[in-house]
Design an enzyme around this catalytic site. Sequence first.
Site, PDB file in Angstrom:
ATOM      1  N   CYS B  86       0.824  -1.203   0.000  1.00 10.36           N
ATOM      2  CA  CYS B  86       0.000   0.000   0.000  1.00 10.36           C
ATOM      3  C   CYS B  86       0.864   1.261   0.000  1.00 10.36           C
ATOM      4  O   CYS B  86       1.519   1.542  -0.987  1.00 10.36           O
ATOM      5  CB  CYS B  86      -0.994  -0.049   1.163  1.00 10.36           C
ATOM      6  SG  CYS B  86      -2.359   1.087   0.962  1.00 10.36           S
ATOM      7  N   HIS B 200      -3.572  -5.544   1.008  1.00  6.62           N
ATOM      8  CA  HIS B 200      -2.915  -5.786   2.297  1.00  6.62           C
ATOM      9  C   HIS B 200      -2.907  -7.263   2.681  1.00  6.62           C
ATOM     10  O   HIS B 200      -3.799  -7.697   3.431  1.00  6.62           O
ATOM     11  CB  HIS B 200      -3.662  -5.015   3.389  1.00  6.62           C
ATOM     12  CG  HIS B 200      -3.451  -3.546   3.374  1.00  6.62           C
ATOM     13  ND1 HIS B 200      -2.421  -2.921   4.041  1.00  6.62           N
ATOM     14  CD2 HIS B 200      -4.141  -2.556   2.761  1.00  6.62           C
ATOM     15  CE1 HIS B 200      -2.490  -1.614   3.849  1.00  6.62           C
ATOM     16  NE2 HIS B 200      -3.526  -1.366   3.075  1.00  6.62           N
ATOM     17  N   GLU B 202      -1.187  -8.659   4.874  1.00  5.80           N
ATOM     18  CA  GLU B 202      -1.037  -8.781   6.338  1.00  5.80           C
ATOM     19  C   GLU B 202      -2.380  -8.653   7.060  1.00  5.80           C
ATOM     20  O   GLU B 202      -2.479  -8.954   8.245  1.00  5.80           O
ATOM     21  CB  GLU B 202      -0.004  -7.762   6.853  1.00  5.80           C
ATOM     22  CG  GLU B 202      -0.515  -6.360   7.126  1.00  5.80           C
ATOM     23  CD  GLU B 202      -0.757  -5.512   5.886  1.00  5.80           C
ATOM     24  OE1 GLU B 202      -0.707  -6.042   4.758  1.00  5.80           O
ATOM     25  OE2 GLU B 202      -1.024  -4.300   6.050  1.00  5.80           O
TER      26      GLU B 202
END
Lengths: 80, 222
Positions: B86, B200, B202
């Site tokens: 990002c 994302h 994560e």
Amino acid sequence: MTAIINISLKNGVLDSQGKAVHHALDSLHFENVEDVRVGRQIVMKLSQTDEAKALEEVTQMCEDLLANTVIEDYEIELVK
Amino acid sequence: MKVGIVQFPGTNCEYDTQYAFEKLGAQTSILWHEDAAVAEDLDLIVIAGGFSYGDYLRSGAIASKSPIMKAVKAHAEAGKKVLGICNGFQVLTETHMLPGALKRNEHLHFISKHHNLKVASNANNFLEKFDNSDVVNIPIAHHDGNFFIDADGLQELYDNDQVLLHYCDAQGNISNPNGSVDSIAGICNKEKNVFGLMPHPERAMEEVLGSADGIKMLEGLM
């Protein structure tokens, strides 16, 4: 000396903000608007008094940080 | 496996990223943006998501000039891995470690939702655990995710197998949320050790939170 730097998206790179502003102007019945581009203006005061040197320095600033030359063009105006 | 996670003023995904890599068994550390050098034994540096320097000037622009980025460049030049997620992807394009640029989303909205992605090339560490055309579900959360590159640059990306992911729907049909050229969600460098993507992974580490598809991605870098 003052440097006025105008930064805008290059021709051929879609300016979504310009399009949105154009659309809003249309809805306010400003019908003579053909195109809108939204850019950014940076104004800086310089201690440099030599115009050529100032231009060289500000150009370097634009290349290094102020503009992203992948998508943006810049114009520099020096005012004494 | 040692992972360093870069923290700028305004970064806000560093601890999620730390959680994700520790879950996979990595030893992690947070790297401060003013550090001009990083430990030589780091295997991977992650530039985490967020809003470094409040997105002032352009997203990632000011962060790209910070002292730590010289160290990140040196780490990549030594052939070690870098991942930008990002805002991290924006920082990597601003440092020219990855080609192109991230513009304001085409429809100007901040987009925050789960999105499907299709694997464009698995010929790299990051996506080697996938087959080409696999579809994964990963959250996106960005205002400036509209990937731009000129026609020659785009051709070069395809010629060198540098396009990693395309935005798509659940069936794998291209679906473009933000106006990105060719619906591109992530790319890597020619050497295939620097990776950047807007989604994302994560945030996709637990089924209970909507998706665990990020595990398989990040595992590729382990």
